[in-house]
Design a protein around this motif. Structure first.
Motif, PDB file in Angstrom:
ATOM      1  N   ARG A 185      40.064 -17.084 -32.156  1.00  0.00           N
ATOM      2  CA  ARG A 185      40.106 -17.976 -33.324  1.00  0.00           C
ATOM      3  C   ARG A 185      38.697 -18.189 -33.859  1.00  0.00           C
ATOM      4  N   PHE A 186      38.573 -18.015 -35.167  1.00  0.00           N
ATOM      5  CA  PHE A 186      37.270 -18.154 -35.824  1.00  0.00           C
ATOM      6  C   PHE A 186      36.999 -19.573 -36.299  1.00  0.00           C
ATOM      7  N   ASP A 207      43.704 -14.372 -27.275  1.00  0.00           N
ATOM      8  CA  ASP A 207      43.719 -15.083 -28.547  1.00  0.00           C
ATOM      9  C   ASP A 207      42.277 -15.286 -29.000  1.00  0.00           C
ATOM     10  N   GLY A 265      38.269 -23.913 -35.264  1.00  0.00           N
ATOM     11  CA  GLY A 265      39.093 -24.769 -34.434  1.00  0.00           C
ATOM     12  C   GLY A 265      38.376 -26.057 -34.104  1.00  0.00           C
ATOM     13  N   VAL A 320      33.367 -18.867 -32.129  1.00  0.00           N
ATOM     14  CA  VAL A 320      34.753 -18.408 -32.062  1.00  0.00           C
ATOM     15  C   VAL A 320      35.314 -18.818 -30.703  1.00  0.00           C
ATOM     16  N   ASN A 321      36.592 -19.103 -30.665  1.00  0.00           N
ATOM     17  CA  ASN A 321      37.249 -19.479 -29.416  1.00  0.00           C
ATOM     18  C   ASN A 321      38.016 -18.284 -28.867  1.00  0.00           C
TER      19      ASN A 321
END
Length: 106
Positions: A14-15, A12, A17, A25-26
């Protein structure tokens, strides 16, 4: 999926969060037990980090539960280093590992 294709896990990216600074990013991942120990998670983290860099990500973050040394080992094999964890609003504690995406990823 066909008979010759099996799901090994997931990754996954994510940009945005909670707790992420602009440009961070995560990255999160999981593998099913029968696929662990083959280097798949490390390879997936490297590939998704390269993609994040190509899309403007500046720093990748992996948040690891302190009781999960195998996940921390994946992060370190993928070139991430331990970092100071910002305090979470709900008190959940994760160990943070970061990687600068502005330098070449191999």
């Amino acid at each position: 999926m066909g008979a010759d294709k099996v799901l090994a896990g997931a990754i996954d990216l994510r940009f945005a969060g909670a707790g992420l600074a602009p440009g961070q990013v995560n990255v999160a991942y999981r593998l099913y037990p029968s696929w662990r120990g083959l280097g798949l998670a490390t390879r997936a983290v490297v590939l998704v980090s390269q993609y994040a860099a190509s899309e403007g990500g500046e720093e990748a973050v992996i948040q690891v539960e302190p009781e999960n040394p195998a996940s921390a080992a994946v992060a370190q094999r993928a070139g991430f280093t331990p970092a100071k964890q910002p305090p979470s609003k709900d008190g959940t504690r994760f160990d943070w590992y970061i990687r600068d995406l502005r330098v070449a990823i191999e």
